[in-house]
Design a protein around this motif. Structure first.
Motif, PDB file in Angstrom:
ATOM      1  N   PHE A 780       0.883  -1.070  -0.027  1.00 42.50           N
ATOM      2  CA  PHE A 780       0.016   0.049  -0.038  1.00 42.50           C
ATOM      3  C   PHE A 780       0.980   1.372  -0.126  1.00 42.50           C
ATOM      4  CE2 PHE A 780      -2.722  -3.479   1.341  1.00 42.50           C
ATOM      5  CZ  PHE A 780      -3.899  -3.172   0.684  1.00 42.50           C
ATOM      6  N   ASP A 781       2.015   1.074   0.498  1.00 43.06           N
ATOM      7  CA  ASP A 781       3.089   2.445   0.315  1.00 43.06           C
ATOM      8  C   ASP A 781       3.319   2.470  -1.159  1.00 43.06           C
ATOM      9  OD1 ASP A 781       3.346   2.605   2.958  1.00 43.06           O
ATOM     10  OD2 ASP A 781       5.194   1.745   3.223  1.00 43.06           O
ATOM     11  N   ILE A 782       3.428   1.264  -1.783  1.00 37.03           N
ATOM     12  CA  ILE A 782       3.855   1.627  -3.222  1.00 37.03           C
ATOM     13  C   ILE A 782       2.335   2.016  -4.236  1.00 37.03           C
ATOM     14  CG2 ILE A 782       4.517   0.177  -5.312  1.00 37.03           C
ATOM     15  CD1 ILE A 782       6.180  -1.474  -3.578  1.00 37.03           C
ATOM     16  N   LEU A 783       1.204   1.780  -3.646  1.00 32.33           N
ATOM     17  CA  LEU A 783       0.191   2.216  -4.247  1.00 32.33           C
ATOM     18  C   LEU A 783       0.130   3.618  -4.132  1.00 32.33           C
ATOM     19  CD1 LEU A 783      -2.416  -0.564  -3.326  1.00 32.33           C
ATOM     20  CD2 LEU A 783      -1.377  -0.033  -5.615  1.00 32.33           C
ATOM     21  N   PHE A 790       1.013   9.774 -10.207  1.00 31.92           N
ATOM     22  CA  PHE A 790       0.225   9.931 -11.426  1.00 31.92           C
ATOM     23  C   PHE A 790      -1.085  10.507 -11.199  1.00 31.92           C
ATOM     24  CE2 PHE A 790       3.028   5.818 -12.070  1.00 31.92           C
ATOM     25  CZ  PHE A 790       3.250   6.298 -13.329  1.00 31.92           C
ATOM     26  N   VAL A 791      -1.683  10.454 -10.162  1.00 31.07           N
ATOM     27  CA  VAL A 791      -3.042  11.298  -9.742  1.00 31.07           C
ATOM     28  C   VAL A 791      -2.604  12.760  -9.406  1.00 31.07           C
ATOM     29  CG1 VAL A 791      -5.064  11.131  -8.437  1.00 31.07           C
ATOM     30  CG2 VAL A 791      -4.057   9.022  -9.273  1.00 31.07           C
ATOM     31  N   PHE A 792      -1.800  12.601  -8.392  1.00 29.62           N
ATOM     32  CA  PHE A 792      -1.483  13.954  -7.962  1.00 29.62           C
ATOM     33  C   PHE A 792      -0.249  14.777  -8.641  1.00 29.62           C
ATOM     34  CE2 PHE A 792      -4.320  12.107  -4.599  1.00 29.62           C
ATOM     35  CZ  PHE A 792      -5.292  12.892  -4.630  1.00 29.62           C
ATOM     36  N   SER A 793       0.294  14.197  -9.460  1.00 33.05           N
ATOM     37  CA  SER A 793       1.307  14.872 -10.192  1.00 33.05           C
ATOM     38  C   SER A 793       2.520  15.114  -9.405  1.00 33.05           C
ATOM     39  CB  SER A 793       1.020  15.963 -11.087  1.00 33.05           C
ATOM     40  OG  SER A 793      -0.341  15.554 -11.806  1.00 33.05           O
ATOM     41  N   ALA A 794       2.809  14.541  -8.255  1.00 36.48           N
ATOM     42  CA  ALA A 794       3.689  15.009  -7.400  1.00 36.48           C
ATOM     43  C   ALA A 794       5.228  13.950  -7.768  1.00 36.48           C
ATOM     44  CB  ALA A 794       3.692  14.730  -5.942  1.00 36.48           C
TER      45      ALA A 794
END
Length: 899
Positions: A780-783, A790-794
């Motif tokens: 879940f860390d890797i998720l 990818f989702v929050f573009s960090a």
């Protein structure tokens, strides 16, 4: 009697404690085997041979051997001998100075490692990490130091502060006279006067005695007092069976005597035993070896992982100083720095709880050893039994209950004018017989040749009845008749055979049998003598027993139900031991005797210790060997005893248990002191120990698995990210918040099935648990990495703060959630709910973790507020984490069990 026994034992305790009270006391040297007869294989063999020589001497020869006489020593002679032999003091274990006790509380692998990490953090100007780590070490050390110091002070306070003197016969210008002197000033060759209630202050040889009964329970475990007299005609086997020898540490129950001091201080049997105990270092207990093995497992893991993290970050990021600081943070995060504090506070909580049940815990480690204990060895007298002689039976000559026998026995004990022994007192407790019409006419006193005594009573003027009570064979020797169905018949050889068979049967049941006979005097007279003890009619017997405690049977049953096997190690006879064990429901398959133990090598004894549950006629060395053999077989062994003869076994056990009324040496050798001598208290201690262990194991499992998962996640992130997945300060803050959430673990509830059996450390299981559950959080860390990238573009250095904030919250919440997921094998919150302090603390930390990026402190920790769309993802990650952990937990339980 309990009060008297307590006073006697406290008197002896004070004798041992006197050395602590004065710096002027001088310790005499341990007797050297070279000074004893050739062929003696040990100090105890040498002392035994010397005592046997003195016992075999007649009185004149004994006085010559000790260079004394019936007028005693002069003051000058006593002073010269004191210069030669030293004071009458025994070897004594000195309390540790406070600074050494503090060091003992501090030194363990984790504290040393944490101190090193704190020092490195300080040198690298990471004050926050240094302060956090140092605080954990200081708190854990001080909690242990204060709790153990308090317990030791309580144990010391149990020793009565009373003066000790001996009545010695000294020769001077005037005829020999009696005078009181401090016990420590006695020397070999002194003559001492003894009476009921006196402690025997040295090894002595009897010169004269009247109705002398001595309790040797502290030395031998025998529940009944033994008769002592100067006669040397009777043969004996064990040295403690010598009828004319008295030993330091035993007590005069009744009668009076004059005795010759044979040996003092360390040269006495007790002194030699004390030297052996105090000179033998404590063995490493199951708790200590378990904690050390777990500590080194985690330390070795850290020593492998931290250099890997350093190398990957140094090569991929190019900034070796930042990589070093990050690796140091990982080392701190990987090391469960709260372990010493959690362990200590959990043990201290257990000690406080046990103190409310009148249990003093001298060494905190003993709490966990309680829980790990799977074999309890206990003495018999006063533990399984009441340490009080009671009249168990009163029967006619054919074994049928008889009130007539009890009535005549009562008259005999009531009217005798000599000092009443424990057996007489047991008879006189039958208050219903106090009302009687008989009056005393005369008395024929007890002596050790006849081993019986008689009183003559009269209910009417023209008829006198002689009532005789004593040892069975001595009574039978003066009987010509026997009463059967209210008729007196001739005592034929066939009836005599039946009588002896019946008394032997009573003896086999652990009963001490006394015969009662009467004679109706045809011609009443005013004075009677020994010659009138002839032609008696045997009425029957009174039989005595040290009865089992009411709590013994249910306590043994409860202990065995909880997986603790109870074994009885006693110096008493096998007949008495067998009877008591049968009454308390202790199964036995034969009894192993001390003589058999003596002939066994270590391998044979290891097998015998496993097979037998009852051991009788044991010496102190036998008890110690049996305890060591059981430990060698892989058992965690507790030993409960309060006598001098129990001290070596107390020191050899994983957990030594004594009582406040025990002799001083047994309390020194013990880890736990009971203010109530009850096995039920032990059962409570066992359960408390298991709860304590279970809570400690929770923390180690939670921390080890979550830390392993974090390090694995760091390795993955370090290999692929262009920036650190979390800054060192953030990692330390996350670790600190997680550790704070664990503070309430000592107060957590424990599932009943987790404490149903003995618990012990298993480093292999902890390592397996860590590797099995740790990677779950990494999934879940890797998720979370993928979510933030990818989702929050960090996904660049400029946006690293957002990335680090997102993983900070997920990492802290999953770490905290795991507390509830793996604190129990059941479904969390539904089948098993944590105690409210743990629920409150973990809930508070999770709230702080969510709010910290949005708080005014966010800038200090280089965090930033997370967008609102992040939180539905957060809930989904947490739910998925909980579901997967629950599923894998069931697989783990089916394959490996829980603990």
């Amino acid at each position: 009697m309990k009060l008297i026994d307590s006073i006697l034992k406290h008197l002896f305790s004070r004798f041992l404690a006197r050395r602590r009270a004065s710096g002027l006391f001088r310790r005499t040297a341990m007797p050297d085997a070279a000074n004893f007869p050739r062929g003696a294989t040990s100090i105890f063999d040498a002392i035994t041979r010397e005592r046997r020589r003195v016992a075999s001497d007649d009185i004149a020869a004994a006085l010559i051997r000790l260079e004394s006489d019936m007028k005693g020593l002069s003051a000058d002679e006593a002073e010269a001998r004191q210069e030669k032999f030293g004071f009458n003091e025994i070897e004594h274990e000195k309390p540790l100075p406070w600074w050494r006790h503090l060091w003992q509380c501090y030194k363990n692998p984790f504290n040393l490692l944490l101190s090193l990490l704190a020092l490195i953090s300080l040198l690298t100007e990471d004050m926050a990490a240094a302060m956090v780590i140092a605080t954990m070490v200081v708190l854990s050390t001080l909690i242990r130091f204060i709790q153990e110091a308090r317990s030791n002070r309580a144990a010391e306070a149990l020793k009565a502060m009373v003066s000790n003197t001996a009545t010695v016969i000294r020769r001077g210008a005037s005829p020999a006279k009696q005078m009181g002197i401090p016990i420590r000033e006695l020397v070999p060759g002194d003559l001492i006067a003894l009476s009921a209630g006196d402690m025997i202050p040295a090894d002595c040889r009897l010169l004269a005695a009247k109705d002398l009964f001595v309790s040797q329970a502290a030395m031998t475990g025998e529940s009944l007092p033994v008769e002592k007299f100067p006669d040397i005609s009777q043969p004996f086997n064990a040295i403690f069976d010598a009828p004319n020898l008295l030993f330091m540490g035993t007590n005069v129950i009744s009668g009076s005597a004059t005795a010759l001091v044979v040996a003092t201080g360390n040269h006495s049997y007790f002194g030699a035993l004390s030297v052996r105990v105090t000179s033998t270092g404590r063995v490493e207990t199951a708790f200590q070896s378990g904690v050390n093995s777990v500590s080194w497992l985690l330390i070795r893991f850290a020593l492998v992982m931290v250099p890997v993290v350093l190398a990957i970050n140094g090569f991929t990021k190019g900034d070796w100083m930042e990589a070093f600081l990050f690796a140091l943070s990982v080392a701190v995060g990987l090391t469960p720095e709260m372990l010493p504090m959690i362990v200590t506070s959990t043990l201290a909580k257990g000690a406080v709880k046990l103190s409310k049940q009148k249990v003093i815990v001298k060494h905190l480690d003993a709490i966990q050893n309680f829980g790990a204990m799977d074999v309890l060895c206990t003495d018999k007298t006063g533990t399984l039994t009441q340490d009080k002689i009671v009249l168990e039976r009163h029967t006619d000559a054919f074994g049928e209950p008889s009130d007539e026998v009890l009535r005549y026995a009562y008259l005999n004990s009531y009217y005798q004018t000599g000092l009443k022994n424990l057996l007489d007192r047991a008879v006189l407790e039958h208050a219903e017989l106090q009302t009687h019409d008989d009056r005393k006419v005369d008395e024929i006193p007890f002596d050790f040749n006849r081993r019986r005594m008689s009183v003559v009573v009269s209910e009417r003027e023209d008829q006198h009845t002689l009532v005789c009570k004593g040892a069975v064979e001595e009574i039978l020797s003066v009987c010509t008749g026997i009463r059967h169905d209210d008729e007196d018949v001739e005592l034929t050889p066939e009836l005599l055979k039946n009588v002896r068979a019946l008394t032997q049967e009573l003896n086999s049941q652990g009963l001490r049998v006394v015969a009662v006979a009467i004679k109706v005097m045809a011609k009443p007279q005013s004075n009677y003598s020994v010659k009138d003890e002839a032609g008696l009619t045997l009425l029957g017997y009174i039989a005595f027993l040290d009865p089992p405690k009411e709590s013994a049977a249910p306590a043994i049953s409860a202990l065995e139900k909880h997986g603790v096997a109870v074994k009885v190690l006693t110096g008493d006879s096998e007949l008495i031991a067998a009877h008591v064990c049968a009454q308390v429901g202790l199964e036995r398959h034969g009894i192993l005797l001390g003589g058999q133990v003596e002939t066994m090598n270590d391998a044979q004894l290891a097998q015998a210790a496993q097979d037998y549950q009852v051991f009788a006629r044991l010496t102190p060395h036998h008890k110690e060997r049996i305890v060591r053999a059981l430990r060698g077989n892989g058992h965690v062994v507790g030993f409960m005893g309060d006598g001098i003869n129990d001290a070596p076994a107390l020191r050899a056990a994983d957990i030594g248990i004594s009582v406040d009324s025990g002799v001083d040496i047994s309390k020194e050798a013990a880890d736990i002191i009971l203010l109530e001598k009850s096995l039920m208290v032990l059962e409570a201690g066992v359960m408390e120990g298991r709860k304590t262990f279970s809570n400690m194991l929770k923390y180690i499992r939670m921390t080890a698995s979550s830390n392993f998962g974090n390090v694995f996640s760091v390795l993955v992130a370090s290999a692929f990210l262009p920036f650190l997945p979390m800054l060192p300060l953030q990692l330390l803050m996350q670790n600190l918040l997680y550790d704070i959430s664990q503070i309430a673990i000592p107060f957590d509830d424990v599932d009943d099935e987790l404490v149903a059996k003995p618990l012990r450390w298993n480093p292999g299981d902890i390592g397996r648990f860590m590797v099995f559950f740790g990677p779950i959080s990494s999934i879940f860390d890797i998720l979370t990495y993928l979510l933030m990238w990818f989702v929050f573009s960090a996904n660049n250095v400029a946006a690293q703060t957002l990335f680090q904030s997102g993983w900070f919250v997920v990492g802290l919440l999953t770490q905290t959630l795991i507390v509830h997921m793996i604190r129990t094998p059941k479904l969390p919150f539904i089948q098993s709910r944590a105690a409210w302090p743990l629920l409150l603390m973990t809930g508070l930390i999770m709230l702080i973790g969510v709010c910290l990026p949005m708080s005014p402190l966010a800038g200090y920790f280089k965090l930033q507020p997370l967008p609102g769309s992040y939180f539905p993802w957060l809930v989904a990650i947490l739910l998925g984490y909980a579901a997967l952990t629950t599923l894998l937990k069931r697989i783990y339980i089916r394959k490996f069990g829980w603990q």
